[in-house]
Design a protein around this motif. Structure first.
Motif, PDB file in Angstrom:
ATOM      1  N   GLY A  53       2.532  17.510 -14.226  1.00 59.79           N
ATOM      2  CA  GLY A  53       1.509  17.679 -13.208  1.00 59.79           C
ATOM      3  C   GLY A  53       0.620  16.476 -13.005  1.00 59.79           C
ATOM      4  O   GLY A  53       0.151  16.225 -11.897  1.00 59.79           O
ATOM      5  N   LEU A  54       0.372  15.716 -14.072  1.00 57.11           N
ATOM      6  CA  LEU A  54      -0.409  14.487 -13.983  1.00 57.11           C
ATOM      7  C   LEU A  54       0.531  13.337 -14.329  1.00 57.11           C
ATOM      8  O   LEU A  54       0.604  12.905 -15.481  1.00 57.11           O
ATOM      9  CB  LEU A  54      -1.599  14.534 -14.945  1.00 57.11           C
ATOM     10  CG  LEU A  54      -2.606  13.385 -14.828  1.00 57.11           C
ATOM     11  CD1 LEU A  54      -3.202  13.332 -13.430  1.00 57.11           C
ATOM     12  CD2 LEU A  54      -3.704  13.526 -15.867  1.00 57.11           C
ATOM     13  N   THR A  80       9.339  19.933  -1.332  1.00 56.29           N
ATOM     14  CA  THR A  80       8.538  21.012  -1.894  1.00 56.29           C
ATOM     15  C   THR A  80       8.178  20.675  -3.339  1.00 56.29           C
ATOM     16  O   THR A  80       8.783  19.796  -3.960  1.00 56.29           O
ATOM     17  CB  THR A  80       9.285  22.358  -1.868  1.00 56.29           C
ATOM     18  OG1 THR A  80      10.516  22.218  -2.574  1.00 56.29           O
ATOM     19  CG2 THR A  80       9.548  22.797  -0.452  1.00 56.29           C
ATOM     20  N   SER A  81       7.199  21.386  -3.873  1.00 59.53           N
ATOM     21  CA  SER A  81       6.781  21.181  -5.262  1.00 59.53           C
ATOM     22  C   SER A  81       7.529  22.139  -6.180  1.00 59.53           C
ATOM     23  O   SER A  81       7.873  23.258  -5.789  1.00 59.53           O
ATOM     24  CB  SER A  81       5.268  21.383  -5.404  1.00 59.53           C
ATOM     25  OG  SER A  81       4.878  22.620  -4.832  1.00 59.53           O
ATOM     26  N   SER A  86       2.285  19.152  -9.907  1.00 55.67           N
ATOM     27  CA  SER A  86       1.008  19.718  -9.488  1.00 55.67           C
ATOM     28  C   SER A  86       1.077  19.840  -7.970  1.00 55.67           C
ATOM     29  O   SER A  86       1.127  18.824  -7.264  1.00 55.67           O
ATOM     30  CB  SER A  86      -0.153  18.807  -9.892  1.00 55.67           C
ATOM     31  OG  SER A  86      -1.311  19.156  -9.170  1.00 55.67           O
ATOM     32  N   ALA A  87       1.090  21.059  -7.465  1.00 55.57           N
ATOM     33  CA  ALA A  87       1.211  21.261  -6.019  1.00 55.57           C
ATOM     34  C   ALA A  87       0.075  20.576  -5.266  1.00 55.57           C
ATOM     35  O   ALA A  87       0.285  19.969  -4.215  1.00 55.57           O
ATOM     36  CB  ALA A  87       1.238  22.753  -5.707  1.00 55.57           C
ATOM     37  N   PHE A  92      -1.242  16.191  -1.549  1.00 56.20           N
ATOM     38  CA  PHE A  92      -2.425  15.494  -1.031  1.00 56.20           C
ATOM     39  C   PHE A  92      -2.081  14.764   0.271  1.00 56.20           C
ATOM     40  O   PHE A  92      -1.062  14.079   0.385  1.00 56.20           O
ATOM     41  CB  PHE A  92      -2.934  14.480  -2.062  1.00 56.20           C
ATOM     42  CG  PHE A  92      -4.030  13.595  -1.548  1.00 56.20           C
ATOM     43  CD1 PHE A  92      -5.313  14.086  -1.384  1.00 56.20           C
ATOM     44  CD2 PHE A  92      -3.769  12.281  -1.206  1.00 56.20           C
ATOM     45  CE1 PHE A  92      -6.325  13.277  -0.894  1.00 56.20           C
ATOM     46  CE2 PHE A  92      -4.775  11.459  -0.720  1.00 56.20           C
ATOM     47  CZ  PHE A  92      -6.064  11.954  -0.564  1.00 56.20           C
ATOM     48  N   ALA A  93      -2.929  14.929   1.277  1.00 62.64           N
ATOM     49  CA  ALA A  93      -2.794  14.271   2.580  1.00 62.64           C
ATOM     50  C   ALA A  93      -1.521  14.685   3.310  1.00 62.64           C
ATOM     51  O   ALA A  93      -0.999  13.944   4.139  1.00 62.64           O
ATOM     52  CB  ALA A  93      -2.851  12.751   2.433  1.00 62.64           C
ATOM     53  N   ALA A  94      -1.016  15.905   3.036  1.00 60.44           N
ATOM     54  CA  ALA A  94       0.227  16.347   3.670  1.00 60.44           C
ATOM     55  C   ALA A  94       0.118  16.355   5.189  1.00 60.44           C
ATOM     56  O   ALA A  94       1.075  15.982   5.892  1.00 60.44           O
ATOM     57  CB  ALA A  94       0.598  17.746   3.159  1.00 60.44           C
ATOM     58  N   GLY A  95      -1.030  16.775   5.727  1.00 62.16           N
ATOM     59  CA  GLY A  95      -1.188  16.805   7.173  1.00 62.16           C
ATOM     60  C   GLY A  95      -1.069  15.434   7.803  1.00 62.16           C
ATOM     61  O   GLY A  95      -0.474  15.276   8.880  1.00 62.16           O
ATOM     62  N   LEU A  96      -1.620  14.444   7.139  1.00 64.50           N
ATOM     63  CA  LEU A  96      -1.538  13.076   7.638  1.00 64.50           C
ATOM     64  C   LEU A  96      -0.117  12.539   7.521  1.00 64.50           C
ATOM     65  O   LEU A  96       0.417  11.919   8.452  1.00 64.50           O
ATOM     66  CB  LEU A  96      -2.513  12.194   6.852  1.00 64.50           C
ATOM     67  CG  LEU A  96      -2.565  10.713   7.224  1.00 64.50           C
ATOM     68  CD1 LEU A  96      -3.038  10.531   8.653  1.00 64.50           C
ATOM     69  CD2 LEU A  96      -3.480   9.963   6.259  1.00 64.50           C
ATOM     70  N   ILE A  97       0.518  12.800   6.370  1.00 64.46           N
ATOM     71  CA  ILE A  97       1.863  12.274   6.118  1.00 64.46           C
ATOM     72  C   ILE A  97       2.890  12.912   7.045  1.00 64.46           C
ATOM     73  O   ILE A  97       3.924  12.306   7.349  1.00 64.46           O
ATOM     74  CB  ILE A  97       2.226  12.483   4.626  1.00 64.46           C
ATOM     75  CG1 ILE A  97       1.259  11.693   3.748  1.00 64.46           C
ATOM     76  CG2 ILE A  97       3.646  12.058   4.328  1.00 64.46           C
ATOM     77  CD1 ILE A  97       1.375  12.009   2.262  1.00 64.46           C
TER      78      ILE A  97
END
Length: 384
Positions: A53-54, A80-81, A86-87, A92-97
């Motif tokens: 996850g990290l 997908t995760s 770590s989902a 992170f920033a999925a909307g932008l990507i």
């Protein structure tokens, strides 16, 4: 539509202490080559992009490079995760990507929201189901039971409800789960909940192609339900696996698939026999450059066995003992009346098959003495 199905990259993972990042980078080069050579329209990654996850920063850098190169390729990408990711971090920033043509689907709330694509036969809806923790899914969706079956069933209901609004649209689904009929290996993390982790293949009957992740061996559960497996071997239990990805041709009705083998950085070998046999058998020369797991069958455990083994097999990584004909040693059930030194000597003889020599006995005596209570030491009482 041509789909390249991959999963379980596990970026940042080590193999028995050997870092795999260089080999993972080479595999990603291979992936990009396949995308161009095979005119791939869609790359799907069904979970476990990272190994934890990290993830370490160099693994994040490699993932960033890989997704950037895929965004610049001819293909769209859906990721997908998995249960190792770590989902929140992966998404992170999925909307932008999204605007770059790389679609990260890590939020369970989005399972009914597809990525919509077109080909010569019409529309294709691509749904990403991240790994669903049964406890979280039960609370979020008010499910009657706590199980992987219940969580995935609820997700599929949302997918099918959306599909019902899109008549004539073909479907592709990504899911990270243990599906009935799949064969696990030693390198997957157990996702059992209350002893139940398997979900039925029938859940995916109404999907045109289901790209599964989690199990590390490439497997065909039906013509439309497959595991791609991991791109590299992550345990010696995978020594017989052929690693790679599925190249799927999604037609107007139904799909076909062919397996694209991945480059092998170093083969795996599981050797069994006495140390002398492993060091002298000419037939084993083919494994001298392999990663080796050796099981020694010597009745008496050889001294410095790993050092001697690596003289011939420099990439030997794992060593265990399974004596072929050693009689079971009798170990006394009670320690009453015997010194710690006597018990240590008896244990050594039972494990190794031979008693300690004079030098070893003296070393054990010093070790025992160093652990004895020092009556002259100050006594400290801790207060909590």
């Amino acid at each position: 539509m041509r789909i390249l199905h991959t999963s379980d990259w596990h970026l940042g993972r080590a193999f028995h202490g050997v870092g795999m990042l260089t080999h993972q980078a080479a595999w990603l080069d291979h992936l990009l080559e396949v995308v161009e050579q095979e005119s791939v329209d869609l790359v799907v990654v069904a979970g476990d992009v990272y190994d934890r996850g990290l993830p370490p920063v160099d693994a994040v850098a490699l993932a960033n490079e890989a997704l950037g190169r895929l965004a610049a390729s001819r293909a769209r990408v859906v990721v997908t995760s998995g249960n190792h990711d770590s989902a929140r971090r992966l998404g992170f920033a999925a909307g932008l990507i999204d605007h770059a043509g790389v679609h990260l689907r890590t939020d369970a709330g989005d399972v009914g929201r597809p990525v919509l694509l077109e080909d010569a036969h019409g529309a294709v809806a691509v749904y990403g189901i991240p790994y669903l923790d049964p406890d979280l899914a039960r609370r979020a969706w008010d499910l009657p039971t706590r199980s992987h079956h219940a969580a995935l069933s609820a997700a599929l209901q949302r997918v099918e409800a959306d599909l019902a609004t899109r008549p004539g649209t073909r479907s592709v689904l990504l899911a990270h789960a243990f599906v009935a009929g799949g064969a696990p290996s030693d390198s997957e993390r157990d996702i059992a909940v209350g002893g139940i982790s398997v979900v039925p293949t029938a859940l995916f009957d109404r999907i045109d192609y289901t790209a599964l992740g989690h199990l590390h061996g490439a497997q065909t559960l039906s013509e439309s339900v497959r595991y791609s497996g991991s791109p590299l071997a992550y345990s010696f239990s995978e020594a017989s696996h052929t690693k790679g990805s599925w190249l799927v041709e999604l037609g107007a009705t139904g799909c076909t698939a062919q397996f694209v083998a991945a480059p092998v950085p170093r083969p795996l070998a599981r050797l069994n026999g006495s140390l002398e046999t492993l060091l002298t058998d000419a037939a084993l020369a083919v494994h001298e450059h392999s990663w080796v797991q050796a099981t020694l069958t010597d009745t008496v455990r050889p001294l410095q066995a790993m050092d001697r083994l690596r003289a011939r097999f420099p990439h030997a990584l794992a060593l265990s003992y399974s004596p072929a004909d050693r009689p079971t040693a009798a170990v006394r059930g009670s320690s009453s009346g015997r010194s710690d030194h006597d018990l240590a000597l008896e244990f050594l003889a039972a494990v190794r098959g031979t008693p300690a020599d004079a030098a070893e006995a003296a070393l054990l005596q010093r070790a025992v003495d160093s652990c004895c209570h020092d009556v002259e030491a100050d006594t400290l009482t801790s207060v909590r």
